[in-house]
Design an enzyme around this catalytic site. Structure first.
Site, mmCIF file in Angstrom:
data_model
loop_
_atom_site.group_PDB
_atom_site.id
_atom_site.type_symbol
_atom_site.label_atom_id
_atom_site.label_comp_id
_atom_site.label_asym_id
_atom_site.label_seq_id
_atom_site.Cartn_x
_atom_site.Cartn_y
_atom_site.Cartn_z
ATOM 1 N N THR A 33 0.828 -1.213 0.000
ATOM 2 C CA THR A 33 0.000 0.000 0.000
ATOM 3 C C THR A 33 0.858 1.256 0.000
ATOM 4 O O THR A 33 0.380 2.328 -0.378
ATOM 5 C CB THR A 33 -0.915 0.021 1.230
ATOM 6 O OG1 THR A 33 -0.126 -0.282 2.396
ATOM 7 C CG2 THR A 33 -2.030 -1.003 1.113
ATOM 8 N N SER A 65 32.052 -4.094 7.738
ATOM 9 C CA SER A 65 30.807 -4.672 8.232
ATOM 10 C C SER A 65 30.981 -6.151 8.515
ATOM 11 O O SER A 65 32.040 -6.739 8.257
ATOM 12 C CB SER A 65 29.692 -4.491 7.194
ATOM 13 O OG SER A 65 29.860 -5.396 6.127
ATOM 14 N N GLY A 117 17.453 -11.009 3.951
ATOM 15 C CA GLY A 117 16.650 -11.782 3.021
ATOM 16 C C GLY A 117 15.391 -12.363 3.618
ATOM 17 O O GLY A 117 14.771 -13.259 3.046
ATOM 18 N N SER A 121 13.563 -5.847 6.330
ATOM 19 C CA SER A 121 14.180 -4.557 6.018
ATOM 20 C C SER A 121 15.556 -4.368 6.632
ATOM 21 O O SER A 121 15.846 -3.338 7.254
ATOM 22 C CB SER A 121 13.257 -3.404 6.413
ATOM 23 O OG SER A 121 12.083 -3.439 5.658
ATOM 24 N N SER A 122 16.419 -5.334 6.427
ATOM 25 C CA SER A 122 17.795 -5.179 6.888
ATOM 26 C C SER A 122 18.485 -4.019 6.181
ATOM 27 O O SER A 122 19.317 -3.323 6.774
ATOM 28 C CB SER A 122 18.577 -6.479 6.663
ATOM 29 O OG SER A 122 18.548 -6.868 5.294
ATOM 30 N N ASP A 167 9.657 1.306 5.036
ATOM 31 C CA ASP A 167 10.755 0.640 5.728
ATOM 32 C C ASP A 167 11.626 1.626 6.496
ATOM 33 O O ASP A 167 11.940 1.435 7.679
ATOM 34 C CB ASP A 167 11.608 -0.140 4.731
ATOM 35 C CG ASP A 167 10.845 -1.256 4.048
ATOM 36 O OD1 ASP A 167 9.737 -1.580 4.505
ATOM 37 O OD2 ASP A 167 11.353 -1.792 3.046
ATOM 38 N N TYR A 219 8.285 -7.336 -8.170
ATOM 39 C CA TYR A 219 7.859 -6.176 -7.385
ATOM 40 C C TYR A 219 7.530 -5.023 -8.330
ATOM 41 O O TYR A 219 6.483 -4.376 -8.224
ATOM 42 C CB TYR A 219 8.987 -5.783 -6.426
ATOM 43 C CG TYR A 219 8.673 -4.651 -5.472
ATOM 44 C CD1 TYR A 219 8.379 -4.916 -4.136
ATOM 45 C CD2 TYR A 219 8.704 -3.328 -5.881
ATOM 46 C CE1 TYR A 219 8.102 -3.891 -3.250
ATOM 47 C CE2 TYR A 219 8.441 -2.287 -5.000
ATOM 48 C CZ TYR A 219 8.149 -2.579 -3.688
ATOM 49 O OH TYR A 219 7.886 -1.553 -2.817
#
Length: 378
Positions: A33, A65, A117, A121-122, A167, A219
């Protein structure tokens, strides 16, 4: 999650100035949405990306990282050449610079326990942690309400992922013990009470561990279909089609796939509004049927679920969940089940048995309580 300060010291040989954290998120209800100018209701997870950071005497930025302990360095002249996970960091620097901010040169070490994954929303958590750190380090005049759009721009334009505003809004603006009711058109927010423990309830998150196939093409195709439908219907976005006008709107569309996409968006927006009303009234259990109806709509009308996801929903409901639904963009990821807190083990076991019967990769599950958004850590 490795300690970000230790990772910073190992990579750069000094202590960081501080640590900033931003959470992953799950969406309680309101899927797809957001880019239709509609309504969403996410809450922040306890799992976070932590950025240990300090200003640098050297021009540019260096970042390491969990994915790559060896620092990746880039300067303002080389921003366009950053790839892989570091592109999310470079994207934030680019978005800030493009908005006219003087981004301070910095060194950053990132650690995370946000599942990658899994549809939680990493990437937004990473962007939000970096953005928060750079804003503080540089003393940038950047109100919190303006930060999600910049982080989204980093992902949309620089990284090239066509995500909506939800997100980053969740990762930056959520509050502990509340769900974030976000109007994706006006960007107005309302913090909705969501005290699960007081009601003896829990949200069980079930990671399907299905190969996550959040394919940009799939998407993007759904987004394009929604935008084309809005054009045909003569409205700015599908948010402007009300449930009362839905049948009339569907009658104007020749394509059955497009009709189903529109039906999902219009009914899903209403389910968000109905959920918010129930939560305002403290009727948490009563949102269960709305969650389940949302899943059916994603499965049948928007066609974004996979067998592992559907089986997890069915097994959780059969085990007594009040409601269950997929969360996230689809094609894999996680399921949310609203359950009595005492039933977490039995619900998890029911899903595990259903997976084993079908030879699916075993799921993983944990209980989630709404956590805080991006913040500097003590």
């Amino acid at each position: 999650m490795n300690d970000a300060s230790a990772a910073f010291t190992a990579a750069f040989g000094s202590e960081p100035t501080g640590r900033w954290a931003a959470p992953g998120r799950v969406n309680l209800i309101g899927e797809h949405t957001d880019y239709n100018d509609g309504f969403v209701l996410p809450f922040a997870l306890p799992q976070r990306v932590v950025a240990a950071a300090a200003l640098s005497d050297e021009p540019g930025w260096a970042v390491c990282s969990d994915f790559e302990p060896e620092p990746v360095a880039f300067t303002s002249t080389g921003l366009g050449a950053v790839e892989g996970w570091a592109a999310y960091v470079a994207g934030v620097v680019w978005a800030l610079t493009d908005a006219g901010f003087d981004v301070p040169p910095a060194r950053i070490a990132l650690t995370s326990d946000v599942p990658v994954g899994a549809g939680v929303s990493s990437s937004a958590a990473l962007e939000s942690a970096v953005l928060t750190a750079l804003a503080d380090l540089g003393g940038l005049d950047l109100p919190v309400a303006d930060r999600p759009a910049l982080a989204q721009r980093a992902e949309n334009v620089y990284v090239g992922a066509p995500t909506g505003i939800m997100d980053q809004s969740a990762s930056i603006r959520c509050e502990e013990g509340r769900a974030l009711f976000l109007d994706c058109r006006s960007l107005a927010v309302e913090q909705i009470p969501f005290d699960l423990a007081a009601a003896g309830l829990a949200i069980l998150i079930i990671n399907s561990n299905a190969p996550h196939q959040h394919v940009d093409g799939e998407y993007g195709a759904r987004r394009k279909s929604c935008e084309e439908a809005a054009r045909i219907l003569g409205v700015p976005a599908l948010r402007d089609v009300t449930p009362d006008a839905l049948d009339e709107a569907l009658g104007k569309l020749d394509d059955d796939v497009m009709r189903r996409r529109v039906r999902h968006i219009v009914t899903e927006n209403q389910r968000v509004l109905d959920t918010v009303e129930l939560l305002r009234a403290g009727r948490i259990r009563d949102i269960g049927p709305l969650m389940t109806a949302s899943h059916a709509s994603m499965r049948d009308d928007f066609e974004i679920t996979v067998p592992e996801i559907d089986v997890a929903v069915e097994a959780a409901l059969a085990a007594g969940a009040y409601g269950a639904r997929m969360t996230g963009g689809g094609f894999g990821g996680c399921v949310l089940a609203l359950i009595d807190a005492a039933d977490a083990d039995t619900t998890t076991a029911a899903v595990e048995r259903a997976y084993a019967e079908r030879s699916f990769t075993a799921p993983t599950a944990w209980m989630a309580t709404p956590g805080p958004g991006a913040t500097r850590l003590p």
